[in-house]
Design an enzyme around this catalytic site. Structure first.
Site, short mmCIF file in Angstrom:
data_model
loop_
_atom_site.label_atom_id
_atom_site.label_comp_id
_atom_site.label_asym_id
_atom_site.label_seq_id
_atom_site.Cartn_x
_atom_site.Cartn_y
_atom_site.Cartn_z
CG LEU A 107 -1.47 -1.01 1.36
CD1 LEU A 107 -3.32 -1.13 2.45
CD2 LEU A 107 -2.61 -1.09 -0.05
CB SER A 108 1.97 3.04 1.76
OG SER A 108 3.08 4.62 2.00
#
Length: 338
Positions: A107-108
């Site tokens: 996600l990041s």
């Protein structure tokens, strides 16, 4: 190549080098030397001071390293001093760091520092420029911008409140306080507009119209697209145009209204040298939905396996298209409606 120097390894762990701050300073200096050797600072040497001053390890209190059995979590608060040392050294290697996973999906992340330096230099910021960053991530990039321009001139946005909350905390721990917004980055941040620069740290399918409308004439927009980096100059609220940089770039996709489709697979009927070519895959991603792999291969061969810098993007009122060599030339492909 990373910032880790094996000659500094000993059996004393962190105690052999003094406190954590001293080790971080040594590792940070080594990382800056690696970035400088890559040539990323050359277009704007002022970024060297930012990377020297901003402590990356404060923005990655933990991260994940891919291994044979999955991801290994490295944590800065481990009780084992040698584990903490591995975490700190890893934080200053010139490599992207996975920082947030959900059900195995990334996600990041904290991007590769030399690529961050290249992008920031390509942004060509000047004192007084107002910058919007799309994709807050760990907050490290916003800290670099804040060091260079000042907190008041930097805005960063992310869709996930957990990401913005942690980015805000990391920034505060490092002494920076830019504006951190939770929201859909594809919609920009109209209440903070107009902007002189917009930089995205997530892959796009097209350039959102809202970004162009929130820019001053002459502003620059730098965004990852189709495994490359495009730099657009904004003419007015409905028009922007520019070319790709030569370098490859791979980022987590934008989440929200502007999320791109999955990258198309290279199908059969295309010779292996094209299937294995990063430049061919770039063309295939840029022309997804317009050219099939065989058509893309024929063009790629005919035009001499063109590099990324020969391609560009034009946004003109409601239309957006990619092109090879010239915006009005024979090779142009529509992009999804931004």
């Amino acid at each position: 190549m990373g910032a880790h120097d094996p000659a500094r390894d000993d059996d004393k762990g962190l105690a052999g080098l003094g406190d954590l701050a001293r080790l971080a300073a040594v590792e940070r200096a080594a990382l800056v030397a690696v970035i400088e050797a890559s040539g990323a600072f050359a277009p704007d040497p002022r970024w060297r001071a930012a990377f020297t001053a901003v402590p990356r390890h404060l923005f990655v209190p933990y991260y994940y390293v891919s291994g044979v059995g999955g991801y290994e979590r490295r944590w800065g608060e481990s009780r084992d001093p040698r584990t903490r040392e591995r975490w700190l050294r890893g934080a200053y290697e010139d490599t992207p760091l996975a920082t947030r996973l959900r059900d195995g999906e990334l996600l990041s992340s904290s991007s590769q520092p030399s690529l961050m330096a290249l992008m920031l230099a390509a942004l060509r910021v000047e004192d007084g420029d107002r910058v919007l960053e799309i994709g807050a991530g760990t907050g490290y990039n916003a800290a670099l911008l804040s060091y260079r321009l000042g907190d008041a001139y930097v805005t960063t946005i992310d869709l996930d409140p957990e990401i913005t909350e942690s980015a805000r905390a990391h920034l505060a721990a490092a002494g920076y306080h830019p504006t951190v917004v939770t929201g859909d980055g594809a919609r920009g941040v109209p209440e903070r507009a107009p902007f002189d620069r917009i930089i995205a740290t997530c892959t796009l399918a097209s350039v959102p119209r809202a970004w162009i409308g929130q820019c001053r004439p002459g502003a620059l927009i730098l965004a990852p697209m189709a495994t490359g980096l495009v730099v657009l100059t904004v003419r007015d609220a409905g028009h922007a145009e520019g070319r790709f940089l030569h370098t490859p770039a791979f980022f987590v996709p934008l989440r929200g209204a502007g999320r791109p489709d999955a990258e198309p697979a290279v199908c059969g009927g295309v010779p292996r040298r094209a299937r294995d070519s990063d430049l061919f895959r770039f063309l295939l991603a840029l022309t997804r939905g317009t050219l099939d792999p065989q058509e893309a291969y024929a063009l790629w061969e005919r035009e001499g396996m063109p590099g990324r810098e020969r391609y560009g993007i034009t946004v003109d009122d409601g239309a957006a298209w990619a092109w090879l060599d010239e915006p009005e030339g024979p090779y142009a492909w529509p992009l999804p409606t931004p």
